[in-house]
Design a protein around this motif. Structure first.
Motif, PDB file in Angstrom:
ATOM      1  N   SER A  47       0.813  -1.403   0.109  1.00  0.00           N
ATOM      2  CA  SER A  47       0.238  -0.297  -0.200  1.00  0.00           C
ATOM      3  C   SER A  47       0.881   0.935  -0.277  1.00  0.00           C
ATOM      4  N   GLY A  48       0.482   2.308  -0.730  1.00  0.00           N
ATOM      5  CA  GLY A  48       0.734   3.661  -0.646  1.00  0.00           C
ATOM      6  C   GLY A  48       2.598   4.063  -1.504  1.00  0.00           C
ATOM      7  N   ASN A  49       2.794   2.685  -2.069  1.00  0.00           N
ATOM      8  CA  ASN A  49       3.769   2.974  -2.452  1.00  0.00           C
ATOM      9  C   ASN A  49       3.847   4.154  -4.218  1.00  0.00           C
ATOM     10  N   LYS A  50       4.570   4.620  -4.647  1.00  0.00           N
ATOM     11  CA  LYS A  50       4.492   5.263  -5.875  1.00  0.00           C
ATOM     12  C   LYS A  50       5.919   5.646  -7.072  1.00  0.00           C
ATOM     13  N   ALA A  51       5.274   5.161  -7.725  1.00  0.00           N
ATOM     14  CA  ALA A  51       6.213   5.217  -8.888  1.00  0.00           C
ATOM     15  C   ALA A  51       5.677   6.594 -10.057  1.00  0.00           C
ATOM     16  N   SER A  52       7.015   6.948 -10.092  1.00  0.00           N
ATOM     17  CA  SER A  52       7.013   7.922 -11.186  1.00  0.00           C
ATOM     18  C   SER A  52       6.819   7.783 -12.368  1.00  0.00           C
ATOM     19  N   GLU A  53       7.092   6.503 -13.036  1.00  0.00           N
ATOM     20  CA  GLU A  53       6.781   5.879 -14.343  1.00  0.00           C
ATOM     21  C   GLU A  53       6.002   5.119 -13.913  1.00  0.00           C
ATOM     22  N   GLN A  54       5.911   3.307 -14.076  1.00  0.00           N
ATOM     23  CA  GLN A  54       4.913   3.070 -14.492  1.00  0.00           C
ATOM     24  C   GLN A  54       5.340   1.474 -13.065  1.00  0.00           C
ATOM     25  N   GLY A  55       3.854   0.921 -12.399  1.00  0.00           N
ATOM     26  CA  GLY A  55       4.236   0.631 -12.033  1.00  0.00           C
ATOM     27  C   GLY A  55       3.781   0.928 -10.476  1.00  0.00           C
ATOM     28  N   GLY A  56       3.093   1.373  -9.442  1.00  0.00           N
ATOM     29  CA  GLY A  56       2.664   1.875  -8.474  1.00  0.00           C
ATOM     30  C   GLY A  56       3.054   0.639  -7.243  1.00  0.00           C
ATOM     31  N   GLY A 111      -0.282   1.777 -15.294  1.00  0.00           N
ATOM     32  CA  GLY A 111      -0.163   0.972 -13.892  1.00  0.00           C
ATOM     33  C   GLY A 111       0.158   1.177 -12.957  1.00  0.00           C
ATOM     34  N   GLY A 112      -1.187   1.887 -12.022  1.00  0.00           N
ATOM     35  CA  GLY A 112      -1.458   2.368 -10.875  1.00  0.00           C
ATOM     36  C   GLY A 112      -0.953   1.341  -9.578  1.00  0.00           C
ATOM     37  N   ALA A 113      -1.346  -0.391  -9.797  1.00  0.00           N
ATOM     38  CA  ALA A 113      -0.801  -1.456  -9.139  1.00  0.00           C
ATOM     39  C   ALA A 113      -0.414  -2.440  -9.523  1.00  0.00           C
ATOM     40  N   ILE A 114      -0.180  -2.544 -10.984  1.00  0.00           N
ATOM     41  CA  ILE A 114       0.993  -3.491 -11.566  1.00  0.00           C
ATOM     42  C   ILE A 114       1.226  -2.862 -12.776  1.00  0.00           C
ATOM     43  N   TYR A 115       1.963  -3.464 -13.292  1.00  0.00           N
ATOM     44  CA  TYR A 115       2.525  -2.816 -14.797  1.00  0.00           C
ATOM     45  C   TYR A 115       3.023  -3.815 -15.023  1.00  0.00           C
ATOM     46  N   ALA A 116       2.707  -5.010 -16.371  1.00  0.00           N
ATOM     47  CA  ALA A 116       3.233  -5.937 -17.292  1.00  0.00           C
ATOM     48  C   ALA A 116       3.562  -5.698 -18.617  1.00  0.00           C
ATOM     49  N   ASN A 117       5.146  -5.964 -18.194  1.00  0.00           N
ATOM     50  CA  ASN A 117       5.510  -6.335 -19.780  1.00  0.00           C
ATOM     51  C   ASN A 117       6.301  -6.916 -20.176  1.00  0.00           C
ATOM     52  N   GLN A 118       6.148  -7.342 -21.986  1.00  0.00           N
ATOM     53  CA  GLN A 118       7.601  -8.862 -22.550  1.00  0.00           C
ATOM     54  C   GLN A 118       7.053 -10.101 -21.751  1.00  0.00           C
ATOM     55  N   GLY A 119       6.080  -9.782 -22.083  1.00  0.00           N
ATOM     56  CA  GLY A 119       5.769 -11.587 -21.613  1.00  0.00           C
ATOM     57  C   GLY A 119       5.053 -11.696 -20.388  1.00  0.00           C
ATOM     58  N   ASP A 136      -2.440   5.426 -17.912  1.00  0.00           N
ATOM     59  CA  ASP A 136      -3.384   4.728 -18.119  1.00  0.00           C
ATOM     60  C   ASP A 136      -3.791   3.547 -17.154  1.00  0.00           C
ATOM     61  N   GLY A 137      -4.905   2.380 -16.860  1.00  0.00           N
ATOM     62  CA  GLY A 137      -4.485   1.739 -15.846  1.00  0.00           C
ATOM     63  C   GLY A 137      -4.307   1.654 -14.726  1.00  0.00           C
ATOM     64  N   GLY A 192      -8.964   3.027 -19.037  1.00  0.00           N
ATOM     65  CA  GLY A 192      -8.826   1.772 -18.071  1.00  0.00           C
ATOM     66  C   GLY A 192      -8.436   2.269 -16.612  1.00  0.00           C
ATOM     67  N   GLY A 193      -8.959   2.156 -15.804  1.00  0.00           N
ATOM     68  CA  GLY A 193      -9.823   2.250 -14.598  1.00  0.00           C
ATOM     69  C   GLY A 193      -9.109   1.462 -13.729  1.00  0.00           C
ATOM     70  N   GLY A 194     -10.092   0.364 -14.241  1.00  0.00           N
ATOM     71  CA  GLY A 194      -9.608  -1.565 -13.690  1.00  0.00           C
ATOM     72  C   GLY A 194      -8.084  -1.692 -14.759  1.00  0.00           C
ATOM     73  N   PHE A 195      -8.335  -2.073 -15.439  1.00  0.00           N
ATOM     74  CA  PHE A 195      -7.575  -2.193 -16.905  1.00  0.00           C
ATOM     75  C   PHE A 195      -7.032  -1.474 -17.654  1.00  0.00           C
ATOM     76  N   TYR A 196      -5.915  -1.925 -18.373  1.00  0.00           N
ATOM     77  CA  TYR A 196      -5.326  -0.971 -19.523  1.00  0.00           C
ATOM     78  C   TYR A 196      -4.546  -2.271 -20.311  1.00  0.00           C
ATOM     79  N   LEU A 197      -5.181  -2.293 -21.660  1.00  0.00           N
ATOM     80  CA  LEU A 197      -4.562  -3.546 -22.707  1.00  0.00           C
ATOM     81  C   LEU A 197      -4.278  -2.903 -23.440  1.00  0.00           C
ATOM     82  N   PHE A 198      -3.010  -2.759 -23.986  1.00  0.00           N
ATOM     83  CA  PHE A 198      -2.072  -2.233 -25.040  1.00  0.00           C
ATOM     84  C   PHE A 198      -1.425  -2.941 -25.264  1.00  0.00           C
ATOM     85  N   GLY A 199      -1.947  -2.810 -26.914  1.00  0.00           N
ATOM     86  CA  GLY A 199      -0.722  -3.819 -27.067  1.00  0.00           C
ATOM     87  C   GLY A 199      -1.026  -5.472 -28.307  1.00  0.00           C
TER      88      GLY A 199
END
Length: 456
Positions: free
Chosen positions: A351-360, A385-393, A411-412, A438-445
């Motif tokens: 909880s309460g973690n902060k990422a300046s780019e992706q994957g809070g 990706g406020g909670a989770i950001y998944a990239n490249q597989g 997004d996301g 994409g408040g809950g989920f965001y799908l890209f590409g």
């Protein structure tokens, strides 16, 4: 350092003790100052109503200093410690010695604990390196405590020409810390690490029951602690964190702890806080190592790049009871999983973690995968990706967890998927997350969402 079997060319050589053995001498106990430790009793003088303390002539208390109930140490039994001025040779009886510092002392030659067990009580005193020398333990055991009620005992580490373990270096040994503060260690040699403690062999074990490890710098790896080499069978050392605090340490990777190969870090009661690194603000795990988080906290650590709390590279992290909160990074503010690493979250709170780019909370990359079956992921923030950001597989399995009230600036708000990534949402709740799209989920590409759980 002694040469080790199967040593690889790129591995740093071990430090050699400055003295192979010290000549045993008798303790000059009659001249030493004696203190009570925990042996004070209360006794009423004849004719007086009030009780007054009667101090024992002996320095007696449990090996933990009398204060610590953590891990497997839940009962206390007093032993007698003999006075030591920090410079005289220590006399061992049947391979054991119990000593307490009578005064502040300087480490002018290494305190070598070789094939013996030393129980050292700091007694509220400071045992400080002269800048180069420190404590070394080889094929033995060191048990460190501090009986002082203010817990003011300190080991001040080396900071000149240090490969690893500015305060304590261990090889094929066990280190138990119940009390005292390890500080001031500074690694400044290439390929070294562990500003305070270096575990340099697969047989090494560190048990932290109490005390504090703070204000150390591990240079490249492990601001506080380094687990170094694995043996020919692939086994490595262990760090068990039952209690105590690891704070305000720094390194390029692993602000608190760096594991080079197949080691195991278990957090069940300690607090890891306010450490900093480029990668792995608290813990950096490399080469199939394991991080097991069953209790305690990992709070307010900072990574300038990846993994504000934990960075996993081809290793495993399991979370079943700890709290991971208020950590910061550019990518993966709580947990960063890379190169086939995995995370299994069955309890605890992120909880309460902060990422300046992706994957809070969590960032998955290059085939990293995560399973959530009971963890609460809430109140984290990121650009995407406020909670989770998944990239490249990356692969995400959700079964019973709650992803709630996370936020993305773009997004996301809950989970962001890129190409070749998959979410199997079997059960659980994704609710109250916010983003522009994409408040809950965001799908890209080409990301895939297999949905059978509950969205709000």
């Amino acid at each position: 350092m002694e040469q080790k079997e199967e040593q690889k060319a790129e591995k740093p050589q071990e430090e050699k003790p400055q003295e192979e053995k010290k000549e045993e001498q008798k303790e000059e106990g009659a001249d030493g100052e004696k203190k009570s430790g925990n042996a004070a009793t209360l006794q009423a003088a004849e004719g007086e109503e009030a009780l007054r303390p009667v101090v024992s002539a002996e320095h007696m208390h449990c090996i933990c200093g009398g204060y610590t109930d953590a891990g497997d140490h839940t009962s206390h039994s007093d032993v007698t410690f003999t006075p030591w001025n920090g410079t005289d040779a220590i006399t061992y009886t049947n391979g054991e010695a119990y000593v307490y510092l009578t005064n502040d002392a300087t480490i002018n030659t290494n305190l070598d604990v070789n094939e013996n067990t030393l129980y050292l009580c700091l007694n509220g005193k400071t045992y400080a390196s002269n800048g180069k020398n420190k404590i070394t333990v080889r094929n033995g055991r060191l048990v460190l405590c501090d009986c002082d009620p203010d817990r003011s005992g300190v080991i001040r580490g080396a900071n000149t020409d240090v490969w690893g373990g500015g305060c304590i270096y261990i090889y094929k040994s066990t280190l138990d810390i119940f009390g005292g503060k390890l500080t001031g260690g500074n690694v400044n040699r290439e390929n070294g690490g562990g500003g305070a403690i270096a575990l340099d062999d697969s047989k090494c074990v560190l048990n932290l029951y109490g005390g504090e490890i703070s204000g150390n710098n591990g240079y490249k790896q492990g601001g506080a602690i380094l687990l170094n080499n694995k043996d020919k069978d692939g086994e490595s050392g262990k760090v068990n964190l039952y209690g105590g605090t690891i704070r305000n340490n720094s390194a390029e990777s692993g602000g608190a702890i760096y594991v080079r190969s197949t080691g195991t870090v278990t957090l069940s009661g300690a607090n890891i806080e306010k450490n900093s690194a480029d990668r792995g603000g608290a813990i950096y795990m490399n080469q199939s190592g394991k991080v097991e988080l069953t209790g305690g906290t990992i709070n307010e650590n900072i990574a300038n790049i990846d993994g504000g709390a934990v960075y996993i590279k081809d290793g495993t992290v399991t979370l079943s009871g700890s709290t991971v909160s208020k950590n910061e990074a550019r990518w993966g503010a709580a947990v960063y999983v890379n190169d086939g690493g995995s995370a299994a979250l069955s309890g605890g709170v992120i909880s309460g973690n902060k990422a300046s780019e992706q994957g809070g909370a969590v960032f998955l990359r290059n085939g990293g995968n995560i399973t959530l079956s009971g963890t609460e992921v809430t109140g984290n923030k990121a650009y995407k990706g406020g909670a989770i950001y998944a990239n490249q597989g990356g692969m995400i399995e959700l079964s019973g967890s709650t992803v709630k009230d996370n936020q993305a600036d773009w997004d996301g708000g809950g989970i962001y998927l890129t190409e070749n990534t998959t979410v199997n949402f079997n059960s659980g709740t994704v609710t109250g997350n916010r983003a522009r799209w994409g408040g809950g989920f965001y799908l890209f590409g080409g990301g895939t969402l297999n949905l059978s759980g509950h969205l709000q």
